[in-house]
Scaffold this active site. Structure first.
Site, mmCIF file in Angstrom:
data_model
loop_
_atom_site.group_PDB
_atom_site.id
_atom_site.type_symbol
_atom_site.label_atom_id
_atom_site.label_comp_id
_atom_site.label_asym_id
_atom_site.label_seq_id
_atom_site.Cartn_x
_atom_site.Cartn_y
_atom_site.Cartn_z
ATOM 1 N N LYS A 175 17.615 -2.552 3.843
ATOM 2 C CA LYS A 175 17.440 -3.174 5.163
ATOM 3 C C LYS A 175 16.205 -4.068 5.136
ATOM 4 O O LYS A 175 15.416 -4.022 4.176
ATOM 5 C CB LYS A 175 17.326 -2.099 6.243
ATOM 6 C CG LYS A 175 16.128 -1.168 6.075
ATOM 7 C CD LYS A 175 16.128 -0.098 7.150
ATOM 8 C CE LYS A 175 14.993 0.878 6.914
ATOM 9 N NZ LYS A 175 14.563 1.556 8.113
ATOM 10 N N TYR B 26 -14.105 -18.686 9.111
ATOM 11 C CA TYR B 26 -14.093 -18.601 10.578
ATOM 12 C C TYR B 26 -15.037 -17.519 11.081
ATOM 13 O O TYR B 26 -15.111 -16.429 10.502
ATOM 14 C CB TYR B 26 -12.684 -18.261 11.069
ATOM 15 C CG TYR B 26 -11.727 -19.430 11.057
ATOM 16 C CD1 TYR B 26 -11.991 -20.571 11.800
ATOM 17 C CD2 TYR B 26 -10.561 -19.370 10.313
ATOM 18 C CE1 TYR B 26 -11.102 -21.641 11.795
ATOM 19 C CE2 TYR B 26 -9.666 -20.425 10.307
ATOM 20 C CZ TYR B 26 -9.945 -21.556 11.050
ATOM 21 O OH TYR B 26 -9.067 -22.604 11.047
HETATM 22 C C1 PLP Z 1 17.504 6.449 8.368
HETATM 23 C C2 PLP Z 1 16.660 6.020 7.223
HETATM 24 N N1 PLP Z 1 16.920 6.498 5.997
HETATM 25 C C3 PLP Z 1 16.196 6.153 4.922
HETATM 26 C C4 PLP Z 1 15.133 5.283 5.036
HETATM 27 C C5 PLP Z 1 14.309 4.952 3.821
HETATM 28 O O1 PLP Z 1 13.011 5.463 3.999
HETATM 29 P P1 PLP Z 1 11.889 5.241 2.895
HETATM 30 O O2 PLP Z 1 11.656 3.783 2.835
HETATM 31 O O3 PLP Z 1 10.713 5.979 3.444
HETATM 32 O O4 PLP Z 1 12.416 5.794 1.639
HETATM 33 C C6 PLP Z 1 14.820 4.758 6.277
HETATM 34 C C7 PLP Z 1 13.690 3.855 6.427
HETATM 35 O O5 PLP Z 1 13.040 3.718 7.404
HETATM 36 C C8 PLP Z 1 15.607 5.135 7.411
HETATM 37 O O6 PLP Z 1 15.342 4.667 8.633
#
Ligand code: PLP
Length: 359
Positions: free
Chosen positions: A34, A254
């Site tokens: 994602k 700055y």
């Molecule tokens: C439902 C869910 N599963 C898995 C993950 C993966 O988590 P991580 O990046 O901590 O491994 C996330 C990330 O936020 C998540 O929201």
């Protein structure tokens, strides 16, 4: 071209995915891609992992479409499910697995006529109180969905709130909630994010969901990525675009917040907060030039930052500057800025070109 690039080491990505799998022999793993694969570029990450990964996980239909364009067949999980009733038909067309995280989603699915059934992951709110059903509601939903024409596999998932804090009492409590539902008939179960993959074997279940570890950053405050055997995937590299001598007592940048304590040599580097380098980086934060760590001098600007190269007399115009990567762990920078590697990685802005190496 402006000298700033995010190099993405695809061999390191593959190494980290394999490490996740080695933590839990015999289990499968959704590679969480994602947020544009945590800023690394989802199409390239999926292409790189497609012959290795058991599946992928994303946060929206739009992200799922991006993955599908690269891999027509991969198992692909929509972690938060559908946001609108109309998305179920599209999800079925794309052959997605969908989370059902609440009553409204379940009702919308049951109202929809689908060409083919969807694999459903019922989400348990085991204690994080963000998404999901409580245990009793999940049991009721399981009973309603198990014979529904819209449902293929019926699976169980949940998410940890504190897996990055080893020994946190909520971890055990969440696990207990999850295990309390295992008398129900599920095809698959999934609970473990990266932190749980690495340190909570009781939560491995059937499908892992590693995210941050794939990208070579640690989910833990006190356990480095290197100690965990992870390889950094992204290095953010700029160049020195100007050098000047600054007399003792003069300020840099700055707000005139940094004052030279001695006659100093200041290098200006082609990376700023509009690229995703944190403006909150405190003085003393280091970058790496010619294999040496040198500290920031002055506030981070939009497109540039200054570093004190007085103790690196060889530093020259055009030298490469690593903002993070194998010489400056992203987790170290994140900690200094009061944030986490996740945030830095996902905030590398679109104007930074990604270059893929070690394919
Ligand atoms: C439902 C869910 N599963 C898995 C993950 C993966 O988590 P991580 O990046 O901590 O491994 C996330 C990330 O936020 C998540 O929201």
């Amino acid at each position: 071209m402006r000298p700033l690039v995010a190099s993405v080491d695809l061999a390191a990505l593959r190494h980290n995915y394999q490490l996740a799998k080695q933590c839990a022999p015999g289990r499968k793993a959704f590679a969480v891609v994602k947020a544009n694969a945590y800023g690394h570029g989802a199409p390239a990450a999926v292409e790189c992992l497609r012959d290795l990964a058991d599946g992928f996980a994303v946060a929206s239909l739009e992200e799922a479409e991006q993955v599908r364009a690269v891999d027509a067949n991969a198992r692909l999980l929509l972690l938060e499910g559908c946001f609108e009733a109309s998305e179920y038909a599209a999800a079925a067309e794309l052959g997605l697995d969908v989370a059902i995280q609440g009553e409204a989603q379940a009702a919308a699915l049951l109202r929809t006529k689908l060409e083919r059934p969807l694999n459903v992951w019922l989400k348990l709110d085991s204690g994080m109180h963000r998404l999901g059903f409580c245990s009793d509601a999940l049991r009721q939903c399981h009973a309603r969905l198990k014979a529904a024409a819209q449902v293929g596999e019926l699976n169980l998932m949940s998410h940890f709130a504190c897996a990055d804090e080893r020994g946190h009492p909520l971890n055990e409590a969440q696990l207990e909630q999850f295990v309390g539902l295992l008398d129900l008939d599920f095809t698959h179960r999934s609970f473990a994010n990266s932190a749980a993959v690495l340190t909570l074997s009781a939560a491995h279940m059937d499908w892992l969901r590693p995210g941050i570890m794939l990208y070579g950053a640690t989910p833990f405050a006190e356990l480095s990525a290197e100690a965990l055997g992870l390889k950094p995937v992204m290095s953010l590299t700029a160049k020195i675009i100007a050098i000047r001598d600054v007399p003792a007592g003069d300020s840099v940048g700055y707000g005139a917040g940094w004052v030279a304590p001695r006659p100093s040599r200041i290098a200006t580097v082609s990376c700023g907060y509009a690229d995703g380098y944190p403006r909150t980086a405190p003085l003393g934060t280091c970058v790496s030039i010619r294999g040496h760590r040198v500290p920031l001098a002055g506030r981070v600007s939009m497109d540039m930052l200054g570093v004190d190269v007085t103790d690196l007399p060889d530093a020259a115009l055009g030298d490469e500057v690593q903002l993070w990567g194998d010489q400056v762990p992203i987790d170290e920078l994140a900690q200094a800025c009061g944030t986490i590697g996740y945030e830095l990685l996902t905030k590398v802005t679109p104007r930074v070109p990604r270059r893929y190496i070690n394919d």
